[in-house]
Scaffold this motif. Structure first.
Motif: not given
Lengths: 342, 342
Positions: A65-74
């Protein structure tokens, strides 16, 4: 989906090579980087043990998908935007887009975001939210989702990470304070279920055990979150103990801000009465009153390396997880001074 | 895809009702909110003009991804995280996920992000990046992509927006300074191709024309970006003009920080020599040295209303675009004082 019974480390051990060599041999694109006799040996061992690169990669979708998820805490902690900028720039240069989400320090929210991102067919994930035990990390490993942890790590070994040398950072802060003449040093820590919380605390305790200053249980508090409000609460508890101290090391800059507030409430001045150090050198830490002495972490490089490692993992699902540790630097500003009784 | 020849406003004009009434009548779910005779009249006019709600909605995909794109111009400006939090909370409660992207104040990057988000089948878009002329806004309208602008608006009329009352904000800042005794007031503006740049400048000029203070061309500068660095450059130019002034109104808090730096370079103290006001009451503005007098905007409410308006647009593609303007409040801190010659 079942995990392969034989993993890349088994093959590496049996062939007496590093796991990365196994990965290179089994990937036709990189086989020529390995000498012919080693390549032959690895291929024979892998065949004998029934291990193939495709067995490792079998759980992966073929389409990208050429999409990357980035999850940050705050998102409201300014340390993250410059890390995210490094991630975005690196992904973008490779034709990927970063989909950013903010878990608001809530593990349930983190799980929901992960489920949503997975349903949107991301090719990989960068987590800045890791806990020492982390169900999202476990789910990624189970799903064979390419994963890189940034800033924080987990107790799970089989995952790539780009982190700071927290031990060095705390050592630099302690040495700075001792050099100024401080002997009674408090520690305002983060949540102990994060590597940055537990690791910085352990590093502080180790410095005490090395005899650099006297450890006092009353002067060490782990806060419930890396926030200003939690730092205020934690610092109030340290102050209520009435045990004397002349300096406090906060495990990050948000906690240091809460520490400033707790001191101000009691009319204690910084650095005249109490010196304060932070960790991260987040944007605005130089504009606080007083400007904060802290550990500068390599914000952009954390992001760049996390993204480039993830891109490698996406291209080579057999890649051996890799740990990269970046050294922080002490930045001395106006929140630290000689203790007033010296 | 071709635009319908007759639009909802044509029907509204011919039926002598507000466009929102046309939308209600043509949506079976809301028809009962309109009196029977008006509903009949609108239906007859619409039929005569060949207008149907489905013709408006024909360009929309039928499936939903429950994903909304959010593009912000600068993740390192702390005003945006609390707005994004309001957006995320509201979308999440409706089962939607926000995919956040940072355009880094670069229109090309904004266009690339839009293309990427569109390819990922977002159901709608919230833009905090709008320019007075904006190709992404135009592309959304052309594609019939549900769209809400937040914080900034555009010259295009047919789009929903949730913005601040910039005119009121500047008026409050001017009145505060005049009340303190300032008569020579400078203005450090944002880029004039943004509504917040041009609107706040126009509001300042209007206050001058109303005779509240004397407008001086040398004392008004529009900066190239809403950043600290651009604010520093702009304030240097104002100072180089050598025209005397005792206060400066900055069009946002990041510019005010650059203004602090330009004053410090010349050894000019704030507020003793020059008073400074900002706009936004971004997080950390209360911790600057000196704490900044600024206009508090309703961060969370901007996000909540932008998201709820977008959700309505997604549910009712015939919805008439809506403008919501939120009033800011003056927050007096320590960067403003009486002029020293008083």
């Amino acid at each position: 989906m079942a995990k392969p019974k034989v993993n890349i480390k088994d093959v590496a051990a049996a062939a007496n090579v590093h796991p990365s060599t196994v990965s290179r041999v089994l990937n036709p694109a990189t086989r020529s980087m390995v000498s012919a006799d080693v390549a032959t040996r690895v291929q024979q061992v892998a065949a004998k043990l029934g291990y193939s690169r495709s067995s490792l990669a079998s759980g992966l979708r073929t389409g990208r998908s050429y999409t990357v998820g980035v999850i940050i805490p705050d998102l409201s902690n300014p340390v993250f935007p410059p890390v995210v900028r490094g991630i975005e720039r690196t992904l973008s240069a490779a034709g990927y887009i970063a989909l950013l989400a903010d878990s608001d320090n809530n593990p349930k929210s983190e799980q929901a975001i992960f489920d949503s991102l997975k349903a949107r067919h991301i090719d990989g994930l960068i987590l800045a939210t890791a806990h020492t035990e982390d169900s999202v990390v476990a789910a990624c490993l189970e799903d064979r989702m390419p994963l890189v942890l940034v800033n924080r790590t987990t107790d799970e070994m089989d995952v790539s990470e780009v982190v700071n040398n927290d031990e060095l950072g705390i050592q630099l802060a302690v040495s700075h304070l001792i050099g100024l003449g401080h002997q009674r040093i408090a520690f305002l820590g983060g949540p102990e279920n994060t590597s940055t919380g537990s690791g910085r605390l352990q590093a502080f305790q180790q410095q005490g055990r090395l005899g650099k200053f006297k450890l006092q249980a009353d002067l060490m508090r782990s806060c419930t979150a890396f926030t200003e409000a939690a730092g205020l609460d934690g610092m109030r508890l340290i102050l209520e103990s009435s045990r004397p101290f002349t300096a406090v090391i906060a495990a990050n800059d948000m906690l240091a801000m809460g520490c400033y507030d707790a001191l101000a409430e009691r009319g204690i001045s910084c650095p005249q009465d109490i010196s304060v150090t932070g960790f991260n050198d987040m944007p605005f830490s130089d504009r606080l009153s007083p400007p904060l002495t802290t550990l500068h972490i390599q914000h952009d490089e954390l992001g760049v390396k996390a993204a480039s490692t993830l891109l490698e993992e996406i291209r080579d699902p057999g890649m051996v997880p890799r740990t990269l540790t970046l050294d922080p630097q002490l930045v001395v500003r106006e929140s630290t001074a000689k203790p007033s009784n010296q």
